[in-house]
Design an enzyme around this catalytic site. Structure first.
Site, PDB file in Angstrom:
ATOM      1  N   CYS A   1      -2.322  -2.710   7.456  1.00  0.00           N
ATOM      2  CA  CYS A   1      -2.145  -3.642   6.341  1.00  0.00           C
ATOM      3  C   CYS A   1      -0.857  -4.452   6.415  1.00  0.00           C
ATOM      4  O   CYS A   1      -0.834  -5.623   6.026  1.00  0.00           O
ATOM      5  CB  CYS A   1      -2.289  -2.893   5.022  1.00  0.00           C
ATOM      6  SG  CYS A   1      -3.986  -2.292   4.823  1.00  0.00           S
TER       7      CYS A   1
ATOM      8  N   LYS B   1      -6.863  -5.170  -3.067  1.00  0.00           N
ATOM      9  CA  LYS B   1      -7.655  -5.728  -1.965  1.00  0.00           C
ATOM     10  C   LYS B   1      -8.585  -4.669  -1.404  1.00  0.00           C
ATOM     11  O   LYS B   1      -8.370  -3.480  -1.603  1.00  0.00           O
ATOM     12  CB  LYS B   1      -6.713  -6.236  -0.863  1.00  0.00           C
ATOM     13  CG  LYS B   1      -5.871  -5.098  -0.322  1.00  0.00           C
ATOM     14  CD  LYS B   1      -4.851  -5.548   0.656  1.00  0.00           C
ATOM     15  CE  LYS B   1      -4.024  -4.391   1.137  1.00  0.00           C
ATOM     16  NZ  LYS B   1      -4.795  -3.285   1.741  1.00  0.00           N
TER      17      LYS B   1
ATOM     18  N   ASP C   1       0.789  -1.244   0.000  1.00  0.00           N
ATOM     19  CA  ASP C   1       0.000   0.000   0.000  1.00  0.00           C
ATOM     20  C   ASP C   1       0.821   1.294   0.000  1.00  0.00           C
ATOM     21  O   ASP C   1       0.510   2.240   0.748  1.00  0.00           O
ATOM     22  CB  ASP C   1      -0.976   0.010   1.194  1.00  0.00           C
ATOM     23  CG  ASP C   1      -2.014  -1.109   1.118  1.00  0.00           C
ATOM     24  OD1 ASP C   1      -1.940  -1.929   0.183  1.00  0.00           O
ATOM     25  OD2 ASP C   1      -2.886  -1.163   1.995  1.00  0.00           O
TER      26      ASP C   1
HETATM   27  C1  VGL Z   1      -4.827   0.780   5.557  1.00  0.00           C
HETATM   28  C2  VGL Z   1      -6.422   1.690   6.919  1.00  0.00           C
HETATM   29  C3  VGL Z   1      -7.367   1.567   5.943  1.00  0.00           C
HETATM   30  C4  VGL Z   1      -3.410   0.351   5.378  1.00  0.00           C
HETATM   31  C5  VGL Z   1      -5.769   0.633   4.559  1.00  0.00           C
HETATM   32  O1  VGL Z   1      -2.927   0.299   4.239  1.00  0.00           O
HETATM   33  O2  VGL Z   1      -2.749   0.074   6.404  1.00  0.00           O
HETATM   34  N1  VGL Z   1      -5.172   1.298   6.740  1.00  0.00           N
HETATM   35  N2  VGL Z   1      -7.030   1.040   4.759  1.00  0.00           N
END
Ligand code: VGL
Ligand code: ZN
Length: 223
Positions: free
Chosen positions: A154, A109, A11
């Site tokens: 994540c 995802k 991410d």
């Molecule tokens: C994430 C919160 C919401 C992350 C993704 O990548 O850690 N955190 N969506």
């Protein structure tokens, strides 16, 4: 690193950068670290958080709710977030300076409207999977090194599910940054410790070959 190792880059997207919709403090600092790191891995998989507009993990999708509150959804507790990483938007794109041309797979995802997925492996309902464990197994991967954003969501959930799927797991600490809301970072490290997730720094990883690496992997608890 060997052909049985993979680097999972989690991410590293614009919305998680300073100024982004769900900014991770100093999230941008991981980019140059990961770029160097990735050159040591023949196998690299990238993930993208990839939500529908009005996704169930967004506070704005629940009347009267604010970001960072926690609510109970049909699959359990959910932290509510600002709208972020909406499919196809600039915020969902990978950081423009992330430079890993040899990465083989991008896993998206959190694309089911009614279920969040922090993990790159298993969705928030604990049932549906992304197929990543099967992909890695078919490619002969035994050990998963994880870096990216955010440590306490994540990265941690992916690390825990990778352990559950039977992989050795190493988190590269300085190639991650955390959100840290409501004690989430301490909880994440506690869970990773208990699950046997190891941790290492990118500097330690840069030098030695795999043989030497063994001695440098620390239990998370040694932090
Ligand atoms: C994430 C919160 C919401 C992350 C993704 O990548 O850690 N955190 N969506
Ligand atoms: Zn998300």
């Amino acid at each position: 690193m060997t052909e049985h190792d993979v680097l999972l880059v989690v991410d590293v997207q614009n919305d998680f950068m300073p100024g982004g919709a769900l900014a991770v403090p100093r999230g941008d600092e991981v980019v140059p670290v990961i770029n160097v790191l990735a050159r040591r891995f023949a196998n690299v998989v990238i993930t993208q958080d990839w939500h529908t507009p009005g996704h169930t993990s967004f506070a704005a999708s629940h009347a009267g709710r604010q970001p960072f509150e926690r609510i109970e959804l049909h699959y359990g507790e959910q932290v509510l977030w600002p709208d972020h990483c909406v499919q196809g938007t600039a915020g969902a794109a990978l950081h423009p300076e992330l430079a890993i041309p040899h990465a083989q797979l991008i896993v998206r995802k959190g694309h089911h409207h009614d279920v969040d997925s922090y993990s790159a492996f298993v969705e928030g309902d604990g049932k549906r999977t992304t197929g990543l464990a099967g992909y890695l197994r078919e490619r002969g991967i035994a050990r998963v090194f994880i870096c990216g954003l955010a440590t306490d969501f994540c990265v941690a959930w992916s690390a825990l599910d990778a352990r559950k799927a039977g992989f050795e797991v190493v988190v590269i600490e300085d190639a991650c940054r955390a959100i840290d809301t409501g004690g989430s970072l301490a909880a994440a490290w506690r869970d990773m410790d208990l699950a046997g997730v190891k941790r290492i720094s990118s500097r330690e990883l840069a030098g030695p070959d795999v043989g030497q690496l063994r001695g440098q992997l620390r239990p998370s608890a040694a932090r």
